[in-house]
Design a protein around this motif. Sequence first.
Motif, PDB file in Angstrom:
ATOM      1  N   ALA A  10       0.659  -1.424  -0.073  1.00 40.98           N
ATOM      2  CA  ALA A  10      -0.053  -0.069  -0.220  1.00 40.98           C
ATOM      3  C   ALA A  10       1.055   1.283  -0.070  1.00 40.98           C
ATOM      4  CB  ALA A  10      -0.882   0.140   1.185  1.00 40.98           C
ATOM      5  N   VAL A  11       1.886   1.461   0.841  1.00 46.66           N
ATOM      6  CA  VAL A  11       2.861   2.324   0.949  1.00 46.66           C
ATOM      7  C   VAL A  11       3.712   2.600  -0.410  1.00 46.66           C
ATOM      8  CG1 VAL A  11       4.872   3.407   1.898  1.00 46.66           C
ATOM      9  CG2 VAL A  11       3.383   2.344   3.237  1.00 46.66           C
ATOM     10  N   ARG A  12       3.837   1.469  -1.344  1.00 49.16           N
ATOM     11  CA  ARG A  12       4.602   1.535  -2.429  1.00 49.16           C
ATOM     12  C   ARG A  12       3.806   2.325  -3.611  1.00 49.16           C
ATOM     13  NH1 ARG A  12       6.535  -3.773  -1.359  1.00 49.16           N
ATOM     14  NH2 ARG A  12       8.915  -3.667  -0.875  1.00 49.16           N
ATOM     15  N   ALA A  13       2.357   1.961  -3.520  1.00 52.91           N
ATOM     16  CA  ALA A  13       1.487   2.422  -4.473  1.00 52.91           C
ATOM     17  C   ALA A  13       1.229   3.890  -4.115  1.00 52.91           C
ATOM     18  CB  ALA A  13       0.033   1.685  -4.179  1.00 52.91           C
ATOM     19  N   VAL A  14       1.237   4.353  -2.697  1.00 51.38           N
ATOM     20  CA  VAL A  14       1.200   5.881  -2.636  1.00 51.38           C
ATOM     21  C   VAL A  14       2.459   6.772  -3.187  1.00 51.38           C
ATOM     22  CG1 VAL A  14       0.716   7.554  -1.049  1.00 51.38           C
ATOM     23  CG2 VAL A  14      -0.551   5.639  -0.692  1.00 51.38           C
ATOM     24  N   LEU A  15       3.618   6.103  -2.956  1.00 49.24           N
ATOM     25  CA  LEU A  15       4.806   6.608  -3.255  1.00 49.24           C
ATOM     26  C   LEU A  15       4.820   6.711  -4.783  1.00 49.24           C
ATOM     27  CD1 LEU A  15       7.278   4.790  -0.898  1.00 49.24           C
ATOM     28  CD2 LEU A  15       6.456   7.188  -0.860  1.00 49.24           C
ATOM     29  N   VAL A  16       4.427   5.678  -5.565  1.00 54.59           N
ATOM     30  CA  VAL A  16       4.350   5.829  -6.957  1.00 54.59           C
ATOM     31  C   VAL A  16       3.696   6.699  -7.423  1.00 54.59           C
ATOM     32  CG1 VAL A  16       3.849   4.304  -9.141  1.00 54.59           C
ATOM     33  CG2 VAL A  16       5.164   3.233  -7.327  1.00 54.59           C
ATOM     34  N   ARG A  17       2.280   6.829  -6.899  1.00 58.16           N
ATOM     35  CA  ARG A  17       1.489   7.883  -7.395  1.00 58.16           C
ATOM     36  C   ARG A  17       2.051   9.383  -7.145  1.00 58.16           C
ATOM     37  NH1 ARG A  17      -3.451   7.241  -3.535  1.00 58.16           N
ATOM     38  NH2 ARG A  17      -3.687   9.283  -3.949  1.00 58.16           N
ATOM     39  N   GLY A  18       2.883   9.473  -6.260  1.00 63.18           N
ATOM     40  CA  GLY A  18       3.455  10.772  -5.974  1.00 63.18           C
ATOM     41  C   GLY A  18       4.859  10.916  -6.513  1.00 63.18           C
ATOM     42  N   GLY A  19       5.351  10.043  -7.179  1.00 64.73           N
ATOM     43  CA  GLY A  19       6.652  10.197  -7.751  1.00 64.73           C
ATOM     44  C   GLY A  19       7.683   9.931  -6.869  1.00 64.73           C
ATOM     45  N   ALA A  20       7.479   9.304  -5.891  1.00 61.04           N
ATOM     46  CA  ALA A  20       8.801   9.104  -4.949  1.00 61.04           C
ATOM     47  C   ALA A  20       9.319   7.801  -5.200  1.00 61.04           C
ATOM     48  CB  ALA A  20       8.085   9.400  -3.621  1.00 61.04           C
ATOM     49  N   PRO A  21      10.651   7.440  -4.756  1.00 58.99           N
ATOM     50  CA  PRO A  21      11.159   6.207  -5.237  1.00 58.99           C
ATOM     51  C   PRO A  21      10.675   5.198  -4.261  1.00 58.99           C
ATOM     52  CG  PRO A  21      12.933   7.891  -4.518  1.00 58.99           C
ATOM     53  CD  PRO A  21      11.577   8.412  -4.332  1.00 58.99           C
ATOM     54  N   GLU A  22      10.199   3.969  -4.689  1.00 57.21           N
ATOM     55  CA  GLU A  22       9.520   2.739  -3.956  1.00 57.21           C
ATOM     56  C   GLU A  22      10.732   2.207  -3.078  1.00 57.21           C
ATOM     57  OE1 GLU A  22       7.519  -0.406  -6.349  1.00 57.21           O
ATOM     58  OE2 GLU A  22       7.972   0.811  -7.828  1.00 57.21           O
ATOM     59  N   ALA A  23      12.032   2.567  -3.033  1.00 56.77           N
ATOM     60  CA  ALA A  23      12.825   2.051  -2.063  1.00 56.77           C
ATOM     61  C   ALA A  23      12.542   2.750  -0.899  1.00 56.77           C
ATOM     62  CB  ALA A  23      14.320   2.098  -2.628  1.00 56.77           C
ATOM     63  N   LEU A  24      11.806   3.760  -0.646  1.00 55.71           N
ATOM     64  CA  LEU A  24      11.576   4.422   0.479  1.00 55.71           C
ATOM     65  C   LEU A  24      10.387   3.650   1.481  1.00 55.71           C
ATOM     66  CD1 LEU A  24      11.287   8.288  -0.295  1.00 55.71           C
ATOM     67  CD2 LEU A  24      12.848   7.265   1.047  1.00 55.71           C
ATOM     68  N   ALA A  25       9.895   2.706   0.890  1.00 59.51           N
ATOM     69  CA  ALA A  25       8.615   2.118   1.412  1.00 59.51           C
ATOM     70  C   ALA A  25       8.725   1.782   2.499  1.00 59.51           C
ATOM     71  CB  ALA A  25       8.147   1.156   0.221  1.00 59.51           C
ATOM     72  N   VAL A  26      10.036   0.867   2.811  1.00 60.65           N
ATOM     73  CA  VAL A  26      10.243   0.112   4.047  1.00 60.65           C
ATOM     74  C   VAL A  26      10.444   1.216   5.357  1.00 60.65           C
ATOM     75  CG1 VAL A  26      12.128  -1.214   5.294  1.00 60.65           C
ATOM     76  CG2 VAL A  26      11.106  -1.791   3.084  1.00 60.65           C
ATOM     77  N   ARG A  27      11.263   2.314   4.975  1.00 58.24           N
ATOM     78  CA  ARG A  27      11.500   3.355   6.075  1.00 58.24           C
ATOM     79  C   ARG A  27       9.974   4.072   6.296  1.00 58.24           C
ATOM     80  NH1 ARG A  27      16.054   7.317   3.907  1.00 58.24           N
ATOM     81  NH2 ARG A  27      15.684   6.162   2.089  1.00 58.24           N
ATOM     82  N   VAL A  28       9.314   4.480   5.200  1.00 63.43           N
ATOM     83  CA  VAL A  28       8.066   4.944   5.661  1.00 63.43           C
ATOM     84  C   VAL A  28       7.160   4.133   6.501  1.00 63.43           C
ATOM     85  CG1 VAL A  28       5.773   5.689   4.353  1.00 63.43           C
ATOM     86  CG2 VAL A  28       8.171   6.378   3.407  1.00 63.43           C
ATOM     87  N   ALA A  29       6.999   2.883   6.119  1.00 59.39           N
ATOM     88  CA  ALA A  29       6.262   1.983   6.848  1.00 59.39           C
ATOM     89  C   ALA A  29       6.771   1.899   8.420  1.00 59.39           C
ATOM     90  CB  ALA A  29       6.186   0.468   6.184  1.00 59.39           C
ATOM     91  N   GLU A  30       7.901   1.809   8.522  1.00 61.93           N
ATOM     92  CA  GLU A  30       8.747   1.690   9.953  1.00 61.93           C
ATOM     93  C   GLU A  30       8.489   2.972  10.710  1.00 61.93           C
ATOM     94  OE1 GLU A  30      12.379  -1.276   8.845  1.00 61.93           O
ATOM     95  OE2 GLU A  30      12.841   0.868   9.136  1.00 61.93           O
TER      96      GLU A  30
END
Length: 729
Positions: free
Chosen positions: A187-207
């Motif tokens: 779910a976080v990756r999907a939001v990041l992609v919509r906003g043009g942010a790197p998917e690699a941020l997903a783990v740090r965002v979720a943590e």
Amino acid sequence: MDESASGPATGTGGDRSDAPNPAGGGHDVGDAAADSGADEDGTRQAAGGPGTAAADGDDGSSPADGGHGTGASAAEDDAQSPAGDAAEGKDEAEAEIAAQRELRARIEKRKAERGGPIDSGTKLSGKAADLLAAVRAVESGDAAGTEFFDAAPPVPRRPAPVPAPAPAAPVRAPARAPKVTPETLAAVRAVLVRGGAPEALAVRVAETLGESAADLLADDPWQLLSVPGVGPEQADGFARALLGDACGPGDERRASALVAWLLERAALQGHTAQDASAVRAALAERKVPDPEQAVQQAVADGAVLVFQEGVEDEQDTEPVTVLLGLDRYAMAEESLADGLARLVRTGPSDDWEGPELVRAAGAHGLVVHTGGEAARAEPVALAARARELGLRTVVATHGENGSRRLGAEAGAVTVAALLSGAAGPGRDEDGALALDVLVVLDAPQLDVETAAMLVESMPDGSRLVLSGDPGVLGSAGAGRVFGDLIAARVCPQIASRTPDPGPLGELVSGIGVGELNQVPAPEKEIVIVPVRDAGEAIHRTVQLVADSVPRAIGVPADRTQVITVGHGGPAGTRALNAALKQRLNPGPGRFGGFDPGDRVAYAQAPGRTLTGTVVSADAEGLRLDCEGTRTVVPKERVEPEVRHGWALTAHQAAGMRWPAVVVVLPGDAAQMLSRPWVYTAFGRAERHLSVVHGVDQALARAVAEVPGAERTTRLHPLLEGLLAARPES
């Protein structure tokens, strides 16, 4: 050796290679993995101040450099250590994290059990009154937020402990909480992609944001600012992509997030609070239309708390300083002040015979001891005396290096291991440490949150002795615990009269009082190597470590530590480590950029760097030998937390010492130097110090004229408010 054995001096020599960057432009000291975001001496202005740059780090790259990771496919080919090593290392890390969470929860519970809100600041006016009105709304429940409570004298939680000759068995803390679920990450990756942010941020965002991270980001894109490594420009771009025309610089969500971000950045510089005017100025630079309203909104939202310095009377002409702070640091400073006051009030009053420190510890629950490396023997002797009296006594150090230097007979443990239960006496039925006397060495390296957890864990009626050298760089984390306690003068302060011996001791002692003296070094204890540029500095450093020091001094390369001012630039830790690896341990870096035998620096926790050597790697992660202790870094943590460690910054090196040290000072380091930095870097050497010197007169000028940046903290006035002035001994 072709180096001159003289006191600090400058000179020229060698051919000129590539010109260094302009002064101050080549070194970054905000790397999260290496020094937890702290500058070497706090000389870079805090992010909350006017004119602060936006960059988080130096080049936007991964904190550990080079995108290193530990993949199971490559690592499994060299699985040499038993699986038990991995379990042991992970248990200790999990125990430490769980213990920290548990103790923070206890601190919050104690705050909630106290009386009413603070009563200071009732005579504020103008902007200060507006700010205070906002926080009053939070306290009264008219607005959401975190209440801030008065520091009433605590009621003793339990009777004084009964002395026991032997410590209890260590108690393991609960295991770490479950990892982020795949559903949350998706779910976080999907939001990041919509906003043009790197998917690699997903783990740090979720943590950082938890299981509701995706919904939080969708509703408030500026929540991305709470993720380490993300700056305002990235968050603004992400918000524009998600919100479109509904996004603007005056958005309340943006303003509130920026205030919190500025205070978090200030905390990386060691501040626990910031002047409200500096925060407003920084908001204006970020194009916030109404910085005053933005600050009030952040207070009303509970993102920050507001305090005042001093008391404003009708006769006063000086304006009251209004401070803003994050609740985590405010809570830690309040809890720490309460705990220290509790130790002072409930401490025993016994008549012990012996040296001054022993007598002071016998008669008081809290004692401060100051001195250099040689003076460490005094608190260790105190601990031995306490054990002779049948008291449960523990000696704790900042890191494994400090414990090793004391020798096995001291029985020292690290502060982190003591708090986690991985070492030490364990805890009693009330959750307090099962001890009567705690002696903490390297006390200047205690940040406010660690100190709060440590003091909160002390039982009533016990004794705490904090010992350290006040001249060294402060903690990598927020706070100025040791300095504030000295300044408050609320407990006995015993200054050691034991000087550090030899030419190195004489040199470092002079630096401590602002003098860079010419010191005779008949055995080449001190060597100055003049260089003209960064390329020559790297060449001479590698030559010293690999050849000159082992041959002429007898210290092997693996016991020689390189120290420089920052991570980036042509002669920062990255460039030096690359050159040193090529010479000392060349290899393909098949374990996520590392090879067996590589020296590494492992940022196990903010402000706590372990130095060690790579042993091997497997599916569990990277296996290290850290001062004789086997440690496993999970493969997902290798990239952000591990870097090569032949070269360190002075902040990383604080609290540690080596037989030989090479301090590298290229020309562009001049603006980064201060007396505490030089004192700390030069003081890491036990037998030999080489200075690769390219800063001309800037070194002597820094020692004489640059005392180091002050940190904005609240512990000093809190202690003064809780405790009346007390005699020093």
